[in-house]
Design an enzyme around this catalytic site. Sequence first.
Site, short mmCIF file in Angstrom:
data_model
loop_
_atom_site.label_atom_id
_atom_site.label_comp_id
_atom_site.label_asym_id
_atom_site.label_seq_id
_atom_site.Cartn_x
_atom_site.Cartn_y
_atom_site.Cartn_z
N ASP A 1 -5.48 4.89 5.63
CA ASP A 1 -5.23 4.94 7.08
C ASP A 1 -5.67 6.27 7.72
OD1 ASP A 1 -4.16 2.39 7.02
OD2 ASP A 1 -2.09 3.08 6.84
N LYS B 1 1.66 2.11 -2.45
CA LYS B 1 1.41 1.22 -1.32
C LYS B 1 1.01 -0.14 -1.88
CE LYS B 1 1.64 2.73 2.28
NZ LYS B 1 2.81 2.99 3.14
N ASN C 1 1.15 9.39 4.33
CA ASN C 1 1.06 7.96 4.08
C ASN C 1 1.26 7.69 2.61
OD1 ASN C 1 -0.42 5.40 3.32
ND2 ASN C 1 -0.54 5.25 5.54
#
Length: 293
Positions: A261, A56, A22
Amino acid sequence: MVQNALMKSLLSSDLFLVAGLNILRDFPHTLRIASHLQSECSKRSIPLLFKASFDKSNRTSLHSYRGPGLFTGLQILQTLKATLPDLNILTDVHCQHSLTQASHIVDALQIPAFLSRQTDLIVSAASTHKVVLIKKAQFASVSVAHQAVLKCILSGNPNVILCERGYTFGYDRLVVDPTVLHNLRSTEYLPKSVPKLSIPVILDVSHALQSPGTAVAQSGGVQSGGIGRELIPTLARVAAAVGCEGIFLEVDEDVTTSPVDSLVQWPLHLVGQLLDETLSITRASRARITDYL
């Protein structure tokens, strides 16, 4: 209009895998993940597109971990590419600057779901002539998703992957509709001026299980929760059964310590088993070759 070597490689097998982290942390960790995925895919002749994010920027909370940033993150990916030269690397981009910098290092560019209507970003990604993976927005219809693909194709780049990740209806829960996967795979939307192309559709079996903004972080902010990684195989089975060309999967060595996540990460040591089952369903299904009507 001819698809490039990477795209042809991804489409040459019964199934391809887009998988990885991620978010990047450091090079040794990234190398271990990439090496393991590459080994598991090689054993099964499954093409791999290794995915890792350097930033992110779409986190729910200001306090959420965003990654090492553009400069350090691309350094990690550049070193990874030098160490594993046969590894094809994908990263997501959020603006023109990051797209330009990343395109010099990676093999494929990902357009995040919330940015999949941004024409300039898609056209700029298309202009690199690299593989472009477009995440379908959680609010976008099939026809809207197809228009995003057309933006890339009509800009001269037929190397497009369309990725479904579920629909949201404002209740912090995503819904995956298998009929949408079938409809996304239709090529009827392609204009007659465009030669017959294979536009693969894949399912993000990790993020489709998110419950965005439902978990409370130690900082007091919010972060994405999830309805359980135990359902990842269920979604992989669905994708294979309806004819998806691949799956998108995020993994880690210790899923409990993943900074982002963590509830929807798949344990790295179980990747081989998941691939075996998904591949067997793909080969058993006639979804890609049968039209009953």
